[in-house]
Design a protein around this motif. Sequence first.
Motif, PDB file in Angstrom:
ATOM      1  N   TRP A  73      71.540  23.235   4.968  1.00 26.08           N
ATOM      2  CA  TRP A  73      72.138  22.588   6.131  1.00 26.08           C
ATOM      3  C   TRP A  73      71.303  22.805   7.396  1.00 26.08           C
ATOM      4  O   TRP A  73      71.783  22.641   8.509  1.00 26.08           O
ATOM      5  CB  TRP A  73      73.552  23.121   6.358  1.00 26.08           C
ATOM      6  CG  TRP A  73      74.598  22.495   5.489  1.00 26.08           C
ATOM      7  CD1 TRP A  73      74.672  22.516   4.125  1.00 26.08           C
ATOM      8  CD2 TRP A  73      75.725  21.743   5.935  1.00 26.08           C
ATOM      9  NE1 TRP A  73      75.778  21.836   3.688  1.00 26.08           N
ATOM     10  CE2 TRP A  73      76.460  21.350   4.769  1.00 26.08           C
ATOM     11  CE3 TRP A  73      76.224  21.371   7.178  1.00 26.08           C
ATOM     12  CZ2 TRP A  73      77.624  20.596   4.832  1.00 26.08           C
ATOM     13  CZ3 TRP A  73      77.397  20.624   7.236  1.00 26.08           C
ATOM     14  CH2 TRP A  73      78.077  20.245   6.083  1.00 26.08           C
ATOM     15  N   ASP A  76      71.289  20.321  10.410  1.00 18.43           N
ATOM     16  CA  ASP A  76      72.486  20.348  11.245  1.00 18.43           C
ATOM     17  C   ASP A  76      72.652  21.687  11.954  1.00 18.43           C
ATOM     18  O   ASP A  76      72.836  21.737  13.177  1.00 18.43           O
ATOM     19  CB  ASP A  76      73.716  20.061  10.373  1.00 18.43           C
ATOM     20  CG  ASP A  76      75.017  20.245  11.136  1.00 18.43           C
ATOM     21  OD1 ASP A  76      75.262  19.480  12.087  1.00 18.43           O
ATOM     22  OD2 ASP A  76      75.780  21.164  10.797  1.00 18.43           O
ATOM     23  N   LYS A  77      72.547  22.770  11.196  1.00 14.23           N
ATOM     24  CA  LYS A  77      72.833  24.093  11.749  1.00 14.23           C
ATOM     25  C   LYS A  77      71.828  24.524  12.813  1.00 14.23           C
ATOM     26  O   LYS A  77      72.156  25.298  13.719  1.00 14.23           O
ATOM     27  CB  LYS A  77      72.851  25.136  10.628  1.00 14.23           C
ATOM     28  CG  LYS A  77      73.919  24.903   9.560  1.00 14.23           C
ATOM     29  CD  LYS A  77      75.319  25.092  10.083  1.00 14.23           C
ATOM     30  CE  LYS A  77      76.353  24.981   8.965  1.00 14.23           C
ATOM     31  NZ  LYS A  77      77.728  25.100   9.476  1.00 14.23           N
ATOM     32  N   ASP A  79      70.159  22.374  14.748  1.00 16.71           N
ATOM     33  CA  ASP A  79      70.164  21.359  15.817  1.00 16.71           C
ATOM     34  C   ASP A  79      68.888  20.531  15.900  1.00 16.71           C
ATOM     35  O   ASP A  79      68.366  20.263  16.988  1.00 16.71           O
ATOM     36  CB  ASP A  79      70.438  22.018  17.178  1.00 16.71           C
ATOM     37  CG  ASP A  79      71.773  22.730  17.218  1.00 16.71           C
ATOM     38  OD1 ASP A  79      72.749  22.167  16.700  1.00 16.71           O
ATOM     39  OD2 ASP A  79      71.844  23.853  17.747  1.00 16.71           O
ATOM     40  N   HIS A 121      72.081  16.177   1.943  1.00 14.42           N
ATOM     41  CA  HIS A 121      72.605  15.578   3.173  1.00 14.42           C
ATOM     42  C   HIS A 121      71.494  15.135   4.123  1.00 14.42           C
ATOM     43  O   HIS A 121      71.700  14.234   4.934  1.00 14.42           O
ATOM     44  CB  HIS A 121      73.523  16.556   3.911  1.00 14.42           C
ATOM     45  CG  HIS A 121      74.582  17.179   3.064  1.00 14.42           C
ATOM     46  ND1 HIS A 121      75.103  16.576   1.945  1.00 14.42           N
ATOM     47  CD2 HIS A 121      75.222  18.382   3.177  1.00 14.42           C
ATOM     48  CE1 HIS A 121      76.022  17.357   1.409  1.00 14.42           C
ATOM     49  NE2 HIS A 121      76.105  18.463   2.132  1.00 14.42           N
ATOM     50  N   GLU A 122      70.331  15.759   4.046  1.00 11.62           N
ATOM     51  CA  GLU A 122      69.208  15.415   4.918  1.00 11.62           C
ATOM     52  C   GLU A 122      68.705  13.994   4.677  1.00 11.62           C
ATOM     53  O   GLU A 122      68.005  13.431   5.515  1.00 11.62           O
ATOM     54  CB  GLU A 122      68.063  16.401   4.719  1.00 11.62           C
ATOM     55  CG  GLU A 122      67.483  16.339   3.305  1.00 11.62           C
ATOM     56  CD  GLU A 122      66.303  17.277   3.076  1.00 11.62           C
ATOM     57  OE1 GLU A 122      65.935  18.023   3.989  1.00 11.62           O
ATOM     58  OE2 GLU A 122      65.747  17.238   1.962  1.00 11.62           O
ATOM     59  N   TRP A 170      72.364  12.181   6.736  1.00  9.94           N
ATOM     60  CA  TRP A 170      72.147  12.405   8.166  1.00  9.94           C
ATOM     61  C   TRP A 170      70.978  11.595   8.715  1.00  9.94           C
ATOM     62  O   TRP A 170      70.768  11.565   9.927  1.00  9.94           O
ATOM     63  CB  TRP A 170      71.884  13.891   8.426  1.00  9.94           C
ATOM     64  CG  TRP A 170      73.036  14.782   8.104  1.00  9.94           C
ATOM     65  CD1 TRP A 170      74.356  14.466   8.127  1.00  9.94           C
ATOM     66  CD2 TRP A 170      72.974  16.152   7.718  1.00  9.94           C
ATOM     67  NE1 TRP A 170      75.123  15.547   7.773  1.00  9.94           N
ATOM     68  CE2 TRP A 170      74.300  16.613   7.512  1.00  9.94           C
ATOM     69  CE3 TRP A 170      71.932  17.055   7.516  1.00  9.94           C
ATOM     70  CZ2 TRP A 170      74.597  17.917   7.130  1.00  9.94           C
ATOM     71  CZ3 TRP A 170      72.230  18.355   7.132  1.00  9.94           C
ATOM     72  CH2 TRP A 170      73.548  18.784   6.944  1.00  9.94           C
ATOM     73  N   GLN A 176      75.304   7.194   9.833  1.00  9.13           N
ATOM     74  CA  GLN A 176      75.647   8.115  10.906  1.00  9.13           C
ATOM     75  C   GLN A 176      75.047   7.772  12.253  1.00  9.13           C
ATOM     76  O   GLN A 176      75.595   7.019  13.012  1.00  9.13           O
ATOM     77  CB  GLN A 176      75.208   9.533  10.514  1.00  9.13           C
ATOM     78  CG  GLN A 176      73.821   9.672   9.890  1.00  9.13           C
ATOM     79  CD  GLN A 176      72.695   9.295  10.809  1.00  9.13           C
ATOM     80  OE1 GLN A 176      72.806   9.503  12.003  1.00  9.13           O
ATOM     81  NE2 GLN A 176      71.632   8.741  10.302  1.00  9.13           N
ATOM     82  N   ASN A 182      76.311  12.923  17.863  1.00  5.67           N
ATOM     83  CA  ASN A 182      76.017  13.929  16.842  1.00  5.67           C
ATOM     84  C   ASN A 182      76.037  13.240  15.486  1.00  5.67           C
ATOM     85  O   ASN A 182      77.074  12.751  15.051  1.00  5.67           O
ATOM     86  CB  ASN A 182      77.078  15.037  16.899  1.00  5.67           C
ATOM     87  CG  ASN A 182      76.920  16.065  15.789  1.00  5.67           C
ATOM     88  OD1 ASN A 182      76.026  15.958  14.956  1.00  5.67           O
ATOM     89  ND2 ASN A 182      77.794  17.054  15.784  1.00  5.67           N
ATOM     90  N   TYR A 183      74.882  13.182  14.804  1.00  8.36           N
ATOM     91  CA  TYR A 183      74.792  12.443  13.541  1.00  8.36           C
ATOM     92  C   TYR A 183      75.700  13.004  12.464  1.00  8.36           C
ATOM     93  O   TYR A 183      75.976  12.361  11.464  1.00  8.36           O
ATOM     94  CB  TYR A 183      73.357  12.414  13.012  1.00  8.36           C
ATOM     95  CG  TYR A 183      72.694  13.767  12.862  1.00  8.36           C
ATOM     96  CD1 TYR A 183      72.997  14.609  11.799  1.00  8.36           C
ATOM     97  CD2 TYR A 183      71.752  14.200  13.785  1.00  8.36           C
ATOM     98  CE1 TYR A 183      72.407  15.844  11.663  1.00  8.36           C
ATOM     99  CE2 TYR A 183      71.145  15.439  13.658  1.00  8.36           C
ATOM    100  CZ  TYR A 183      71.473  16.256  12.596  1.00  8.36           C
ATOM    101  OH  TYR A 183      70.884  17.486  12.459  1.00  8.36           O
ATOM    102  N   ASN A 184      76.199  14.226  12.649  1.00  5.51           N
ATOM    103  CA  ASN A 184      77.014  14.855  11.613  1.00  5.51           C
ATOM    104  C   ASN A 184      78.467  15.003  12.035  1.00  5.51           C
ATOM    105  O   ASN A 184      79.206  15.772  11.455  1.00  5.51           O
ATOM    106  CB  ASN A 184      76.437  16.224  11.248  1.00  5.51           C
ATOM    107  CG  ASN A 184      77.029  16.750   9.954  1.00  5.51           C
ATOM    108  OD1 ASN A 184      77.440  15.986   9.097  1.00  5.51           O
ATOM    109  ND2 ASN A 184      77.099  18.059   9.828  1.00  5.51           N
ATOM    110  N   GLN A 187      81.257  14.815   9.424  1.00  2.00           N
ATOM    111  CA  GLN A 187      81.491  15.874   8.437  1.00  2.00           C
ATOM    112  C   GLN A 187      82.863  16.512   8.608  1.00  2.00           C
ATOM    113  O   GLN A 187      83.402  17.099   7.673  1.00  2.00           O
ATOM    114  CB  GLN A 187      80.431  16.972   8.550  1.00  2.00           C
ATOM    115  CG  GLN A 187      80.591  17.838   9.789  1.00  2.00           C
ATOM    116  CD  GLN A 187      79.804  19.118   9.741  1.00  2.00           C
ATOM    117  OE1 GLN A 187      80.056  19.973   8.920  1.00  2.00           O
ATOM    118  NE2 GLN A 187      78.832  19.238  10.609  1.00  2.00           N
TER     119      GLN A 187
END
Length: 455
Positions: A73, A76-77, A79, A121-122, A170, A176, A182-184, A187
């Motif tokens: 992740w 996302d995590k 940024d 997810h990427e 993403w 998204q 925020n693209y996520n 979720q």
Amino acid sequence: MRTMKNALLIALVVMLNINTGFAQNSKKVKKLSDDERMEWWRDAKFGMFIHWGAYSIIGGERDTKIAGGGAEWAMDKLDYTIKDYEKFPEMFNPQLFDADAWVSMAKNAGMKYIVLTSKHHEGFGLWDSKVSDYDVMDTSPFKRDIVKELSEACKKQDIVFCFYYSIVDWHHPQAQGNLYPNYNISQHDDPSVVNPEFPKYYENYMKPQVGELLKNYGEIGVVWFDGDWISDYTTEMGKDLYKYIREIQPNTIVNNRVDKGRTGMDGMDKEGNFAGDFGTPEQEIPDTGIDSDWEACMTMNGSWGYKPSDNKWKSSEDLIQKLVDIVSKGGNFLLNIGPDGYGRFPSESIRRLNAMGEWTQKNGEAVYGASASPYEKPSWGRYTKKDGVLYAHVFDWPKEGTLKLHKDIKIKKATVLTNSNTILKSIGTSREVLLDVPMLAPDTTVSVIKIELAD
């Protein structure tokens, strides 16, 4: 004249090839019943999950920051913007990747199938997709079809090849990013956030990509979905996708995350609602199992993707006991590996795979094809059962040399599984069956007693 003959010969060869190809493609695969379709999977019990992608380069780290949870992740995590993250797929060049070696490690560990993250997810794909350029053949310098190499290696070594595909993406604009700051954000499964473009992503991108994976890489054992939690993905899409998969490969198994996490057989649960073919408890083992087919997926440390900072590794003994616990409750164990950006399995993973292989090689009879225990969990370990034989998997070996079994077990013959020459004596009481066993445990992790049951 010779030129004309050559041209006619070439045309004839082309026609023959076309006809041959058509004949092969038009050959119908025998559609199995649900029980026949699930049989190999129910017998297999033990599989390898492989989380691998551009995130494997990052290792869950960005400057001084370390991503919480799974390193897969990282986008996302940590940024990353979509543009900033794109440099990692452009760097993805795992020159040490060896599909045959990966499959050998799985096979030697006693695993019967492999599930590879074709796209996490990427949004970066590990196969030669004609639907997208955001894949290993077009974006990365590696220029090798990883899905193809791994599927072929599995076929050579008699391991069932399966693929994971993330519903979440993403990177794709219709899934998204261009719609949200925020693209996520989706979720969080917030019903107030509606993406009107997602159906286009599903029809024109996601579904065709799944089709590519089913049509171009031979027989697929399992299609393993993830990301079903987002509000834009619907049960109606899941029904359509399940039907589409089974039309292409009628005998393929699909996990429950093709829908919203429900379980059932042939796409239906007991109430007639849509579901998948098996349940997928994640990072946990249900106390009493699940009243349907199920598979526990689990990491060796805390992360699915490669994360060198995560040193909280489960011991080999713990993993072997988890395998037994899961099988004793009627489930399968899908154990994860997170290769690094070079294509190497972490040494900690390899050591644990080797230990599990040593154990399954000696005790596999009590695991593969075994059914759930007919008895409540004993204090010393677990039971499995197969073909009139009860297997006692002893985690805590009795120091006094007496193993206490359930009182209604009728023993015809009992031996240590790894030593069939010595018959163990037993005596029944009003409360239990007492079995004389060696003072020293035959195995330092889990010792197995084979109990042939009387009629």
